[in-house]
Design a protein around this motif. Structure first.
Motif, mmCIF file in Angstrom:
data_model
loop_
_atom_site.group_PDB
_atom_site.id
_atom_site.type_symbol
_atom_site.label_atom_id
_atom_site.label_comp_id
_atom_site.label_asym_id
_atom_site.label_seq_id
_atom_site.Cartn_x
_atom_site.Cartn_y
_atom_site.Cartn_z
ATOM 1 N N GLY A 90 -11.877 7.498 -63.733
ATOM 2 C CA GLY A 90 -13.012 8.027 -64.473
ATOM 3 C C GLY A 90 -12.650 9.339 -65.162
ATOM 4 O O GLY A 90 -11.623 9.958 -64.869
ATOM 5 N N LYS A 91 -13.506 9.787 -66.079
ATOM 6 C CA LYS A 91 -13.212 10.981 -66.877
ATOM 7 C C LYS A 91 -13.008 12.219 -66.011
ATOM 8 O O LYS A 91 -12.079 13.009 -66.226
ATOM 9 C CB LYS A 91 -14.358 11.217 -67.870
ATOM 10 C CG LYS A 91 -14.086 12.322 -68.872
ATOM 11 C CD LYS A 91 -15.190 12.407 -69.911
ATOM 12 C CE LYS A 91 -14.887 13.521 -70.916
ATOM 13 N NZ LYS A 91 -15.976 13.626 -71.942
ATOM 14 N N GLY A 92 -13.881 12.390 -65.010
ATOM 15 C CA GLY A 92 -13.751 13.563 -64.153
ATOM 16 C C GLY A 92 -12.462 13.564 -63.357
ATOM 17 O O GLY A 92 -11.816 14.610 -63.187
ATOM 18 N N LYS A 93 -12.049 12.388 -62.869
ATOM 19 C CA LYS A 93 -10.814 12.281 -62.096
ATOM 20 C C LYS A 93 -9.580 12.531 -62.965
ATOM 21 O O LYS A 93 -8.564 13.029 -62.491
ATOM 22 C CB LYS A 93 -10.711 10.912 -61.430
ATOM 23 C CG LYS A 93 -11.512 10.777 -60.152
ATOM 24 C CD LYS A 93 -10.963 11.680 -59.042
ATOM 25 C CE LYS A 93 -11.790 11.549 -57.776
ATOM 26 N NZ LYS A 93 -11.290 12.461 -56.705
ATOM 27 N N ILE A 94 -9.662 12.162 -64.237
ATOM 28 C CA ILE A 94 -8.529 12.438 -65.132
ATOM 29 C C ILE A 94 -8.333 13.937 -65.279
ATOM 30 O O ILE A 94 -7.195 14.441 -65.256
ATOM 31 C CB ILE A 94 -8.749 11.774 -66.503
ATOM 32 C CG1 ILE A 94 -8.591 10.253 -66.382
ATOM 33 C CG2 ILE A 94 -7.759 12.318 -67.538
ATOM 34 C CD1 ILE A 94 -8.794 9.503 -67.668
ATOM 35 N N LYS A 122 -5.024 16.022 -64.217
ATOM 36 C CA LYS A 122 -4.295 16.942 -65.115
ATOM 37 C C LYS A 122 -4.082 18.298 -64.444
ATOM 38 O O LYS A 122 -2.999 18.890 -64.527
ATOM 39 C CB LYS A 122 -5.070 17.094 -66.424
ATOM 40 C CG LYS A 122 -5.021 15.843 -67.303
ATOM 41 C CD LYS A 122 -6.121 15.811 -68.338
ATOM 42 C CE LYS A 122 -5.952 16.861 -69.416
ATOM 43 N NZ LYS A 122 -6.977 16.708 -70.475
ATOM 44 N N ASP A 123 -5.106 18.781 -63.751
ATOM 45 C CA ASP A 123 -4.970 20.063 -63.036
ATOM 46 C C ASP A 123 -3.927 19.944 -61.921
ATOM 47 O O ASP A 123 -3.133 20.874 -61.698
ATOM 48 C CB ASP A 123 -6.318 20.477 -62.433
ATOM 49 C CG ASP A 123 -7.345 20.857 -63.505
ATOM 50 O OD1 ASP A 123 -6.929 21.144 -64.650
ATOM 51 O OD2 ASP A 123 -8.554 20.833 -63.193
ATOM 52 N N LEU A 124 -3.913 18.791 -61.246
ATOM 53 C CA LEU A 124 -2.985 18.591 -60.129
ATOM 54 C C LEU A 124 -1.535 18.550 -60.605
ATOM 55 O O LEU A 124 -0.661 19.179 -59.987
ATOM 56 C CB LEU A 124 -3.347 17.306 -59.386
ATOM 57 C CG LEU A 124 -2.514 16.959 -58.149
ATOM 58 C CD1 LEU A 124 -2.590 18.079 -57.110
ATOM 59 C CD2 LEU A 124 -2.982 15.633 -57.533
ATOM 60 N N VAL A 125 -1.259 17.838 -61.676
ATOM 61 C CA VAL A 125 0.135 17.759 -62.155
ATOM 62 C C VAL A 125 0.586 19.095 -62.725
ATOM 63 O O VAL A 125 1.772 19.468 -62.604
ATOM 64 C CB VAL A 125 0.315 16.621 -63.182
ATOM 65 C CG1 VAL A 125 0.085 15.273 -62.545
ATOM 66 C CG2 VAL A 125 -0.549 16.802 -64.409
ATOM 67 N N ASP A 126 -0.328 19.835 -63.330
ATOM 68 C CA ASP A 126 0.033 21.165 -63.838
ATOM 69 C C ASP A 126 0.342 22.112 -62.683
ATOM 70 O O ASP A 126 1.294 22.903 -62.737
ATOM 71 C CB ASP A 126 -1.103 21.743 -64.691
ATOM 72 C CG ASP A 126 -1.230 21.045 -66.046
ATOM 73 O OD1 ASP A 126 -0.234 20.399 -66.457
ATOM 74 O OD2 ASP A 126 -2.302 21.139 -66.661
ATOM 75 N N ALA A 127 -0.453 22.031 -61.626
ATOM 76 C CA ALA A 127 -0.270 22.928 -60.477
ATOM 77 C C ALA A 127 1.001 22.610 -59.699
ATOM 78 O O ALA A 127 1.670 23.513 -59.185
ATOM 79 C CB ALA A 127 -1.481 22.844 -59.556
ATOM 80 N N THR A 128 1.352 21.325 -59.611
ATOM 81 C CA THR A 128 2.513 20.912 -58.807
ATOM 82 C C THR A 128 3.802 20.783 -59.618
ATOM 83 O O THR A 128 4.886 20.742 -59.056
ATOM 84 C CB THR A 128 2.244 19.548 -58.136
ATOM 85 O OG1 THR A 128 1.976 18.570 -59.158
ATOM 86 C CG2 THR A 128 1.057 19.635 -57.186
ATOM 87 N N GLY A 129 3.669 20.708 -60.935
ATOM 88 C CA GLY A 129 4.852 20.514 -61.772
ATOM 89 C C GLY A 129 5.441 19.120 -61.650
ATOM 90 O O GLY A 129 6.634 18.912 -61.918
#
Length: 437
Positions: free
Chosen positions: A66-70, A74-81
């Protein structure tokens, strides 16, 4: 030689965020939704740096999430690299394309991950051919996603199509030619394997099937004393191995280990591995090994049966082997499975518990496929005598003038080969055995 599907997808030593929209019918909580995917990525050599699970009725048709999970992803991949985002779902080409545009990361779905693992573990020439065919069939429908970097380039004056589209068409023709070539080569392999299996008629064939990492190779080593490769990882071995197994109630037979199955195996992979699974199709008896200590043991057993049906294996003589009972914490799972199957046995390939009982049950079920027969033929029929000496247990021979009367124990599968000119066969009824359970 089989290699990763996309050049940029060298999953080993990469970091990844794992994502799942689990099937609600599996009734898994968030805490267990990624268990199997973790095993797959561990086998692939990927380091997990984040996890995301969304419980919903069905995946979003455009982006799976869903839109919110996307936005959360995005925040998760940015935070973890994280370099990769690996989905436990099989994504459509458009879903993968949209997710890559949204996250600016390489998206890998379940099928692509499994194909990459198979490509890494393929050792024999046959396995490499099978994996390459499956990869090409998977890739063919996703060419557009792989050439999106060319879609924005204009094709020039008078050109109706851009270079991206032209490249897709060229690649599709090359792939189609290679697929046809691989199918021909694998058809030849399948014919050779069928012939080889049929030539083993002097021995009964028992085939070991089961979910990956259920302990099939460990069980085969325990039963035969073989040195089949064993590792605590999914799809440790892809090739069929056959060894001799001697059991007191029967004698010598052939025990064949096959590639493990897993939920949602890519259809192209199942189809291409049909020749490897020829042993299972031709077997007199199947040993379906289940990890009894796994909370999803019942679902895994059902998955194996679905794949067997898909490749055309007729489930007749069948034993459910509940392995790893030494690690079982909930006996209820074992009781449920034993109640569903006519013939089952609990064992521990690691400690040896229950292996004698398994041998007795195998002997009794194989015996059901054999009959006592009286063969009447010419006393000079040396060819038939040689055949019976090799393929049957002759218990009595009598001669009346120029006629020979032989009593023997022989497989029903080859009884038709005994009948012929001046030869009659009479099957002698005998009481059915009582099965060990």
């Amino acid at each position: 030689m089989a290699e990763p599907i996309r050049e940029e997808l060298q999953v080993q030593h990469r970091t990844a965020v794992l994502v799942s929209v689990p099937d609600p019918t599996r009734k898994l909580g968030k805490e267990r939704a990624l268990d199997e995917l973790k095993g797959l990525v561990k086998t692939a050599g990927v380091k997990v740096v984040g996890e995301l699970v969304q419980l919903r009725g069905r995946p979003h048709p455009g982006t799976c999430l869903g839109k919110g999970k996307i936005e959360e992803l995005k925040d998760l991949v940015d935070a973890t690299g994280a370099e990769l985002i690996i989905f436990d779902n099989n994504l459509t080409p458009s879903q993968g394309r949209h997710l890559e545009l949204e996250t600016k990361r390489i998206i890998v779905d379940r099928s692509e991950l499994i194909l990459d693992i198979f490509a890494t573990h393929a050792r024999s020439a046959e396995a490499r051919l099978q994996v390459e065919l499956a990869q090409l069939q998977y890739t063919r429908t996703r060419l557009k996603r792989m050439w999106t970097h060319l879609e924005r380039i204009e094709g020039g004056i008078g050109a109706s199509r851009g270079p991206g589209e032209k490249q897709i068409e060229t690649d599709r023709r090359i792939i189609d030619q290679r697929i046809d070539e691989l199918k021909l080569r694998l058809a030849e392999v399948e014919v050779r394997r069928e012939r080889m299996v049929r030539q083993r008629e002097s021995h009964s064939l028992v085939s070991v099937v089961g979910y990956t990492n259920a302990g099939k190779s460990t069980l085969m080593n325990a039963l035969t004393g073989a040195d089949v490769y064993v590792a605590n990882q999914l799809f440790a071995t892809l090739d069929t191995r056959t060894r001799k197994w001697t059991i007191p109630s029967w004698g010598e037979l052939l025990l064949s280990d096959t590639v493990g199955f897993v939920r949602d195996l890519p259809h192209s992979l199942v189809a291409s591995f049909k020749s490897t699974l020829e042993e299972a199709r031709q077997a007199d008896l199947l040993l379906h090994v289940v990890d009894a200590s796994n909370p999803e043991a019942e679902q895994q057993a059902e998955t194996v049966e679905q794949v067997l049906n898909e490749i055309g294996v007729e489930i007749r003589n069948y034993i459910l082997v509940l392995n790893k009972v030494d690690a079982v914490q909930d006996r209820g799972v074992v009781d449920v499975l034993r109640a569903k199957y006519a013939h089952s046995v609990t064992v521990s390939a690691l400690t040896g518990e229950g292996l004698d009982k398994l041998g007795l049950l195998v002997g009794e079920l194989l015996g059901e496929g054999y009959v006592d027969a009286e063969v009447t033929t010419s006393a000079g029929n040396g060819k038939l005598f040689a055949f019976l000496a090799e393929h049957a247990e002759i218990t009595d021979t009598q001669y009346v003038e120029s006629t020979a009367i032989l009593r023997c124990r022989i497989s029903r599968n080859i009884l038709w080969r005994v009948k012929g000119e001046n030869t009659t066969v009479r099957v002698i009824d005998r009481p059915q055995p009582s099965f060990v359970n």
